[in-house]
Write a protein that holds these residues in place. Structure first.
Motif, PDB file in Angstrom:
ATOM      1  N   LEU A 231       0.834  -1.204   0.000  1.00 51.46           N
ATOM      2  CA  LEU A 231       0.000   0.000   0.000  1.00 51.46           C
ATOM      3  C   LEU A 231       0.872   1.259   0.000  1.00 51.46           C
ATOM      4  N   ARG A 235       1.318   4.165  -2.948  1.00 49.21           N
ATOM      5  CA  ARG A 235       0.912   5.546  -2.705  1.00 49.21           C
ATOM      6  C   ARG A 235       1.753   6.536  -3.522  1.00 49.21           C
ATOM      7  N   ALA A 245      -1.745   0.225  -5.211  1.00 53.33           N
ATOM      8  CA  ALA A 245      -2.385   0.539  -3.925  1.00 53.33           C
ATOM      9  C   ALA A 245      -3.792  -0.038  -3.869  1.00 53.33           C
TER      10      ALA A 245
END
Lengths: 278, 329
Positions: A231, A235, A245
């Motif tokens: 994640l 980003r 993500a």
């Protein structure tokens, strides 16, 4: 007879799928989750026009296969979630039973400490510990485990308090049973359903917190394939390669939803009185 | 039953000047409690071998507390409890645990006193396990024997408590108390939670068991009718003290204390239409944390005299050997 409800079945199926994926990760993952391939960086997922079947969920900025990283990431999530749950469950249940059964000064000491700890933000403690000790799997498990024992302690304390007034406990004392015997044989079995429910819901919470820590760079060090790391890496290129993500987010949502559904189902089944409460 | 014949040798249980004070409330800063509730306030009595002592009084008079003190389920504040020559009021926990099998308790609530998650066979055998006696298999066999002694079929051992009726559950509780072969059973209102129709059966079971095994009972009850039926001796309690104490038949036929007289007047008569003296008890119990000076029954006594409000009467022996705490007995 224990008849499972729709929620329990649904939640259990989702959780079972994730557990199986985690166990058989090496067989299921098409690529090594750490292998970089700079010639196929940021390949879009298969449903995109530019995507290819070789990378179903595409690749990240280093050309690593997102699908493989997510599969291996489920191992980290489940391992951290379950072991930190076990640790906090152990601490909280023991202290809660001690506080509830002994009362008096023991109770004051344990429960006031729990109140104080409850007022302290978990993430802040985690930042502190990681800054001092560094982020390893064991450190993360210990931080998460130690910082949520209060939930168990409070639930177990309340139940123990009412259980110890039940006449069968006095009957046991009249037969000469020791406190540890009564707790083991006549109090703990009555706590078990509630502990199972709290533990299940707690696993979801632990997985989320681990993800949050990894996302903040306080979890496992970067190359490790954890959902929070994926994640965080996604980003940086959210507008160029949103699939990185997004797929990590979907994996987290599915897993947490499954565990929570199972936990809520168990709660409604085992403790109908508490079902209305949040 | 062996009413007046005092068996040779020392009594099974001797209680001397027993008190139990409960602290009530607490000062904000000081350690001392705000009030003291004297639940049991200097009680002395004996339980003979192979006999039954009825402990009678209104709710809140301390009779259940006294019953629990006798087998030290509660810690006494002061006084002596001598069981078969051994003072159990001061015995250390390990020694006490060794003795626990010799005095058992049967509780008022037969459902509550059985763990709902434990099969009744295991519940009955459990006291043997706690004692560390015998193998689990032998103990279960013993449980089956005891179960038939209390009138239940041993085939029900695998069932759970909720599958039984109130009377059956009380039989199970009795079996559980009997399995360790106690010499004394303290029964705390053992039939008052049961349907009237099964009370007599359970009372008869208590009596049959006593005939067969020769043990002693302390039968705590507010129901004089039942106590008259089972007890050899009777102790009448009021606000933590004994008011009258003696052979049950004599005390209940001809009460010496006005309180006993009032209680006896409330027993339903065999012929309800026959005229009988009006119940002479009026008003409520005084606040037990603030017991008035003088005789504690004075506020409700129909025979009250000025001296009763000044001087507390001692429990003294009357001509026929019974004891009463009244200036005019």
């Amino acid at each position: 007879m224990f008849t499972p409800t729709v929620k329990i079945v649904l939640g259990a199926i989702v959780v079972a799928i994730f557990v199986l994926v985690a166990i058989f990760a090496p067989a299921l993952a098409p690529y090594d989750p750490l292998k970089q391939d700079l010639f196929s960086r940021l390949v879009p997922p298969v449903w995109d026009a530019r995507g290819s079947v070789s990378h179903i969920l595409g690749t990240d900025g280093y050309g690593r296969d997102v699908f493989s990283r997510l599969i291996y990431g489920s191992r980290v999530s489940i391992l951290v979630g379950v072991s930190s749950m076990l640790l906090s469950c152990l601490i909280g249940t023991l202290l809660g039973m001690m506080a509830g059964y002994n009362g008096g000064r023991t109770e004051q000491l344990i429960m006031r400490f729990a109140d104080a700890h409850l007022a302290f933000p978990e993430i802040l403690l985690a930042i502190l510990v990681v800054a001092v000790l560094g982020g390893s799997l064991i450190n993360i498990v210990i931080i998460l485990g130690v910082s949520s024992w209060m939930v168990y302690a409070r639930v177990v304390y309340g139940l123990t308090l009412s259980l110890k007034e039940r006449p069968f406990i006095e009957a046991g004392r009249s037969h000469g049973a020791s406190a540890s015997y009564l707790i083991r044989r006549h109090i703990f079995p009555h706590l078990l359903p509630m502990i199972v429910v709290v533990s299940t819901l707690q696993v979801a919470q632990m997985i989320l917190t681990e993800t949050a820590l990894s996302f903040l760079g306080l979890g496992l060090p970067p190359p490790t394939p954890s959902w929070g790391n994926v994640l965080a890496e996604g980003r940086d290129r959210l507008f160029v390669a949103p699939w990185v993500a997004n797929s990590a987010g979907v994996a987290i949502i599915l897993m947490v939803w499954g565990v929570n559904t199972l936990g809520n189902g168990l709660r409604e089944r085992l403790d109908p009185k508490a079902a209305g409460r949040g | 039953m062996m009413a007046d014949a005092e068996p040779a040798g020392r009594p099974l249980l001797e209680v001397e000047a027993l008190t139990k004070h409960f602290p009530v409330g607490r000062h904000l800063l000081r350690r001392a409690p705000r009030h003291v509730l004297r639940a049991v306030d200097g009680v002395s009595l004996t339980v003979a071998r192979h006999s039954t002592l009825g402990l009678v009084g209104e709710s809140g008079c301390g009779k259940s507390t006294l019953g629990r003190l006798m087998i030290r389920l509660l810690e006494p504040t002061s006084g002596r409890i001598v069981f078969d020559g051994i003072d159990i009021a001061t015995a250390d926990p390990a020694a006490l645990r060794q003795m626990r099998s010799r005095f058992q308790m049967v509780f008022q609530d037969p459902l509550g006193s059985l763990d709902p998650r434990v099969r009744v066979g295991d519940s009955i055998a459990e006291p043997l396990g706690i004692l560390g006696e015998g193998s689990p298999k032998r103990n279960l066999e013993r449980a089956a024997q005891i179960l038939s002694l209390v009138g239940l079929d041993p085939s029900v051992m695998g069932r759970y408590p909720h599958e039984f009726s109130g009377g059956q559950k009380q039989r199970i509780s009795i079996a559980r108390a009997l399995i360790v072969s106690p010499q004394l059973i303290v029964a705390d209102e053992p039939v008052s939670a049961l349907d009237v129709s099964v009370r007599a059966q359970i009372v008869n079971l208590f009596q049959d068991v006593q005939e067969k095994l020769g043990l002693s009972y302390v039968f705590v009850s507010h129901d004089l009718g039942i106590v008259r039926h089972v007890a050899d001796h009777v102790a009448i309690m009021y606000l933590g003290k004994l008011m009258e104490y003696g052979v049950a038949r004599e005390v209940l036929r001809e009460p010496a204390h006005p309180y006993t007289r009032a209680l006896v007047a409330t027993i339903p008569p065999p012929r309800p239409l026959k005229e009988r003296p009006r119940a002479a008890i009026v008003g409520d119990l005084p606040n037990p944390i603030d017991i008035p000076r003088g005789c504690r029954f004075a506020s409700r006594c129909p025979l009250v005299q000025p001296i009763c409000r000044e001087e507390e009467p001692e429990l003294r022996a009357l001509d026929d050997g019974r004891k009463a705490a009244c200036h005019f007995a």
